[in-house]
Enzyme design. Structure first.
Site, mmCIF file in Angstrom:
data_model
loop_
_atom_site.group_PDB
_atom_site.id
_atom_site.type_symbol
_atom_site.label_atom_id
_atom_site.label_comp_id
_atom_site.label_asym_id
_atom_site.label_seq_id
_atom_site.Cartn_x
_atom_site.Cartn_y
_atom_site.Cartn_z
ATOM 1 N N VAL A 1 52.271 40.879 45.684
ATOM 2 C CA VAL A 1 52.692 40.974 47.087
ATOM 3 C C VAL A 1 52.379 39.688 47.860
ATOM 4 C CG1 VAL A 1 50.548 42.004 47.971
ATOM 5 C CG2 VAL A 1 52.707 42.485 49.105
ATOM 6 N N ALA B 1 44.022 41.381 41.338
ATOM 7 C CA ALA B 1 45.085 42.312 41.738
ATOM 8 C C ALA B 1 46.334 41.540 42.093
ATOM 9 C CB ALA B 1 44.649 43.130 42.945
ATOM 10 N N ASP B 2 47.458 42.153 41.808
ATOM 11 C CA ASP B 2 48.738 41.607 42.262
ATOM 12 C C ASP B 2 49.250 42.347 43.483
ATOM 13 O OD1 ASP B 2 48.610 40.792 39.243
ATOM 14 O OD2 ASP B 2 50.032 39.463 40.252
ATOM 15 N N ARG B 3 48.871 43.616 43.597
ATOM 16 C CA ARG B 3 49.258 44.385 44.783
ATOM 17 C C ARG B 3 48.357 45.612 44.864
ATOM 18 N NH1 ARG B 3 54.783 44.755 47.551
ATOM 19 N NH2 ARG B 3 55.490 43.234 46.009
ATOM 20 N N GLY C 1 47.947 47.354 41.336
ATOM 21 C CA GLY C 1 48.798 46.763 40.305
ATOM 22 C C GLY C 1 48.150 45.473 39.841
#
Ligand code: MRU
EC number: 5.3.1.23
Length: 374
Positions: free
Chosen positions: A103, A254-256, A264
């Site tokens: 995100v 974390a990516d999102r 995620g």
């Protein structure tokens, strides 16, 4: 254009000065240190999609700066301030389409769009709009290192408090969340760096992180470079490592992060969280507030990028020779979602989000408070 650098073992993913951007080609690490010139948003898009640069914060910054370089070198632009804002807006939307899961990229794009539309309403000409864009993109680069250092320090303090019965702590991490995944220092790897700097890190364990091997190629490289005591394991050794009592905490990036805390991150994170839960080991996510997506209520809404079967079928994440049986079908999701109920805490640059004895994280409340104080 390739650019071999003299200084070997560089940990700087992004080399930027106004008008020029070079990205360390992470596909070549740890064996070669080659920077690629990025001249415009199109080069930025390709570099992100092809994994020259990867890691949620680094992707966002590289995208923003690729457009800053294009704009810095624009010879002439005919149009109004509003035209300049719409030119930048379209380029940002295009950059967001390079990889879907992190995100940070779309968060950076919407913040930059806000900056340019404000500038368009006040600037006398297009130069003012472009200048505002360039300055805002450059600030993102500077802010990231400061926020990672704060994550490292909050994370180390939190772990020392949680694990006060231990003299020294061993931490397992996954993928690469270090200097190479950010503008510098790193998130989960920043926590490990901070523990090491405090003299309380017994050992860092890093997973290989199949299929792209961000762990064995990049995290192991950073740990060796920093002389941090570290051991590499294959992904499937994590449960046995925990059962042996060799790990006191798991810290990942974390990516999102959804509004309820579902996270995620790199494929395999969910398995690590399940193993940690079974062995009663704290499982922490380390991420800047820019990785939190309050617009989605749960991880079910996180779009998981599926990457080429070649990454699995061939050695070196698709770059080497074929190692799998020809003809086999492949499922290659790059990320998975770890449910909030098996996450012990989320370490941010504003402090650690915990459940405070309740069943759920109050992420909205935390973010509201953190951003109103800044
Ligand atoms: O596919 P990648 O290498 O971009 O995946 C990276 C991760 O999953 C990281 O854990 C995450 O982006 C956080 S980086 C600070």
């Amino acid at each position: 254009m390739e650019n071999r650098v003299e200084k070997q073992n560089s940990l700087q993913a992004i080399l930027y000065k106004r008008g020029s951007l070079q990205l360390l080609d992470q596909r070549k690490l740890p064996l070669e240190t080659i920077y690629l010139d990025v001249q415009d948003a199109n080069d930025g898009w390709v570099a992100i999609r092809d994994m020259v640069v990867r890691g949620a914060p680094a992707i966002a910054i590289a995208a923003a700066l690729s457009l800053a370089v294009e704009v810095s070198n624009l010879k002439d632009f005919s149009g109004t301030s509003d035209d300049a804002a719409s030119f930048l807006g379209k380029k940002l939307e295009y950059l967001v389409s390079s990889r879907p899961t992190a995100v940070n990229l779309s968060d950076a794009a919407s913040k930059l769009k806000e900056v340019v539309s404000k500038a368009a309403s006040t600037a006398k000409d297009t130069t003012g709009v472009f200048q505002a864009y360039i300055e805002a993109a450059e600030i993102m680069l500077q802010d990231d290192v400061a926020s990672n250092k704060a994550i490292g320090s909050y994370g180390a303090r939190f772990l020392l408090h949680q694990l006060k019965d231990f003299d020294r702590i061993s931490v397992l991490t996954h993928c690469n969340t270090g200097s190479l995944a950010t503008a510098g220092y790193g998130t989960a790897l920043g926590v490990i760096r901070a523990l090491h700097a405090e003299g309380v890190l017994e050992r860092a364990y890093c997973t290989e992180t199949r299929p792209f091997n961000q762990g064995s190629r990049l995290t192991a490289f950073e740990l060796v470079y920093e002389k941090i005591p570290a051991t590499l394991i294959v992904d499937s050794a994590a449960a046995a490592l925990m059962k042996d009592g060799r790990v006191n905490a798991v810290v990942v990036g974390a990516d999102r992060v959804a509004a309820n805390g579902d996270t995620g991150n790199k494929i395999g994170t969910y398995s690590l969280a399940l193993c940690a839960k079974h062995h009663d080991i704290p499982f922490l996510v380390a991420a800047p507030l820019t990785s939190i997506d309050l617009s989605i209520t749960s991880g079910e809404e996180i779009v998981i990028e599926e990457r080429s079967p070649k990454e699995v079928l061939h050695a070196r994440g698709g770059l080497g020779e074929q190692v799998a049986a020809p003809g086999i079908a492949v499922w290659n999701p790059a990320f998975d979602v770890t449910p909030a109920d098996i996450i012990s805490g989320i370490i941010t640059e504003k402090g650690v989000i915990t459940k405070n004895g309740t069943e759920d994280f109050d992420i909205k409340g935390f973010v509201r408070k953190a951003t109103s104080n800044s």
